[in-house]
Design a protein around this motif. Structure first.
Motif, PDB file in Angstrom:
ATOM      1  N   SER A 109      70.714  30.868  43.037  1.00 23.99           N
ATOM      2  CA  SER A 109      69.269  31.025  43.215  1.00 23.99           C
ATOM      3  C   SER A 109      69.041  31.480  44.651  1.00 23.99           C
ATOM      4  O   SER A 109      69.999  31.675  45.400  1.00 23.99           O
ATOM      5  CB  SER A 109      68.543  29.704  42.940  1.00 23.99           C
ATOM      6  N   LEU A 147      58.722  36.202  39.603  1.00 21.45           N
ATOM      7  CA  LEU A 147      59.586  36.474  40.759  1.00 21.45           C
ATOM      8  C   LEU A 147      58.846  37.362  41.760  1.00 21.45           C
ATOM      9  O   LEU A 147      58.824  37.091  42.966  1.00 21.45           O
ATOM     10  CB  LEU A 147      60.889  37.143  40.308  1.00 21.45           C
ATOM     11  N   SER A 178      62.339  44.415  40.959  1.00 19.56           N
ATOM     12  CA  SER A 178      62.218  43.517  39.811  1.00 19.56           C
ATOM     13  C   SER A 178      60.959  43.811  39.006  1.00 19.56           C
ATOM     14  O   SER A 178      59.935  44.207  39.552  1.00 19.56           O
ATOM     15  CB  SER A 178      62.194  42.068  40.310  1.00 19.56           C
ATOM     16  N   ILE A 229      66.406  43.059  34.589  1.00 18.10           N
ATOM     17  CA  ILE A 229      65.007  42.823  35.012  1.00 18.10           C
ATOM     18  C   ILE A 229      64.598  43.766  36.154  1.00 18.10           C
ATOM     19  O   ILE A 229      63.487  43.674  36.661  1.00 18.10           O
ATOM     20  CB  ILE A 229      64.759  41.355  35.430  1.00 18.10           C
ATOM     21  N   GLU A 258      73.461  40.262  42.579  1.00 16.85           N
ATOM     22  CA  GLU A 258      73.460  39.788  41.194  1.00 16.85           C
ATOM     23  C   GLU A 258      72.923  38.357  41.056  1.00 16.85           C
ATOM     24  O   GLU A 258      73.455  37.542  40.294  1.00 16.85           O
ATOM     25  CB  GLU A 258      74.870  39.894  40.589  1.00 16.85           C
ATOM     26  N   HIS A 290      64.075  42.491  47.076  1.00 14.23           N
ATOM     27  CA  HIS A 290      64.373  42.904  45.698  1.00 14.23           C
ATOM     28  C   HIS A 290      65.781  43.500  45.609  1.00 14.23           C
ATOM     29  O   HIS A 290      66.540  43.185  44.689  1.00 14.23           O
ATOM     30  CB  HIS A 290      63.347  43.944  45.226  1.00 14.23           C
ATOM     31  N   LEU A 308      68.585  40.872  45.918  1.00 14.13           N
ATOM     32  CA  LEU A 308      68.716  40.097  44.676  1.00 14.13           C
ATOM     33  C   LEU A 308      69.433  40.902  43.601  1.00 14.13           C
ATOM     34  O   LEU A 308      70.201  40.350  42.798  1.00 14.13           O
ATOM     35  CB  LEU A 308      67.336  39.660  44.176  1.00 14.13           C
ATOM     36  N   TYR A 309      69.202  42.225  43.606  1.00 16.23           N
ATOM     37  CA  TYR A 309      69.871  43.097  42.633  1.00 16.23           C
ATOM     38  C   TYR A 309      71.344  43.283  42.986  1.00 16.23           C
ATOM     39  O   TYR A 309      72.231  43.061  42.147  1.00 16.23           O
ATOM     40  CB  TYR A 309      69.165  44.457  42.584  1.00 16.23           C
ATOM     41  N   HIS A 328      59.980  41.276  36.900  1.00 16.08           N
ATOM     42  CA  HIS A 328      59.663  39.912  36.474  1.00 16.08           C
ATOM     43  C   HIS A 328      58.419  39.421  37.223  1.00 16.08           C
ATOM     44  O   HIS A 328      58.458  39.234  38.440  1.00 16.08           O
ATOM     45  CB  HIS A 328      60.853  38.993  36.754  1.00 16.08           C
ATOM     46  N   TYR A 386      69.962  37.822  39.892  1.00 19.39           N
ATOM     47  CA  TYR A 386      69.292  37.914  38.593  1.00 19.39           C
ATOM     48  C   TYR A 386      69.949  39.028  37.778  1.00 19.39           C
ATOM     49  O   TYR A 386      70.565  39.939  38.347  1.00 19.39           O
ATOM     50  CB  TYR A 386      67.797  38.217  38.781  1.00 19.39           C
TER      51      TYR A 386
END
Length: 210
Positions: free
Chosen positions: A145, A60, A55, A41, A35, A28, A31-32, A57, A37
């Protein structure tokens, strides 16, 4: 006082529980920080006594949970060699790979209480490193992605296709396109050695991202 030895039936389970919980938080946060996502979120939470971003979401979160649910039996049996979070561009070519190299050292015995507090302290250092890694990495192109790859020891690879932990969530061999990276730059982030696990985290970054 409870002590654990490698012969204990639940030893592998304890290690797998600790590592999968850590990997969920780490994925998580990666991904933060990178960037992949939108920041909207994610929500700030606290883990290992430090702030992290998780996240909100549902789809996800379910994908990450399902992936780690499938990884857990491999860690239990010490069959998982590496877990990699691969960030890919729009053409599905890797631009960054966060690699967690995992091994379990020989263990005689250890107090369960000591084990948990010591390991949590070490895992906190990994989370802090991930939090600031964007300072040493180049920006990723828009529209990225991600996927999670697991590198297994040889004996485990032969059995993996027979084992389907979650219905409709089978293991598949990684596409060469997802694995191959042109002229990667290797950036070590953190290493830890404890009584239950040795782990090294490094990033492979593609030289030209655009």
């Amino acid at each position: 006082m409870t002590t654990l030895t490698r012969q204990d039936l639940n030893f592998g389970q304890v290690v797998a529980d600790i590592l999968c919980e850590f990997l969920e938080v780490a994925i998580h946060l990666i991904l933060y920080v990178r960037e992949v996502y939108p920041s909207g979120i994610f929500q700030k939470r606290k883990k290992y006594n430090v702030p992290v971003q998780m996240s909100c979401h549902p789809e996800l979160n379910q994908y990450i949970q399902d992936t780690l649910h499938c990884v857990k039996p491999l860690i239990e049996k010490n069959d998982a060699e590496k877990v990699a979070v691969v960030i890919m561009d729009k053409e599905h070519h890797p631009v960054e790979r966060f690699v967690f190299e995992i091994s379990q050292p020989p263990l005689l015995s250890i107090s369960a209480d000591t084990l948990l507090s010591h390991v949590e302290q070490l895992l906190r250092a990994f989370i802090l490193k991930i939090s600031v890694c964007d300072a040493i990495l180049n920006n990723n192109p828009p529209g990225c992605s991600f996927t999670v790859l697991v590198h297994t020891r040889d004996a485990a690879t032969r059995n993996m296709e027979k084992v389907q932990v979650i219905k409709d969530f089978p293991w598949i061999v990684a596409d060469e396109q997802e694995v191959h990276m042109q002229e990667p730059r290797l950036i070590p982030l953190k290493t830890m050695t404890s009584d239950i696990v040795k782990m090294q985290l490094y990033v492979e970054e593609r030289a030209q991202k655009t």
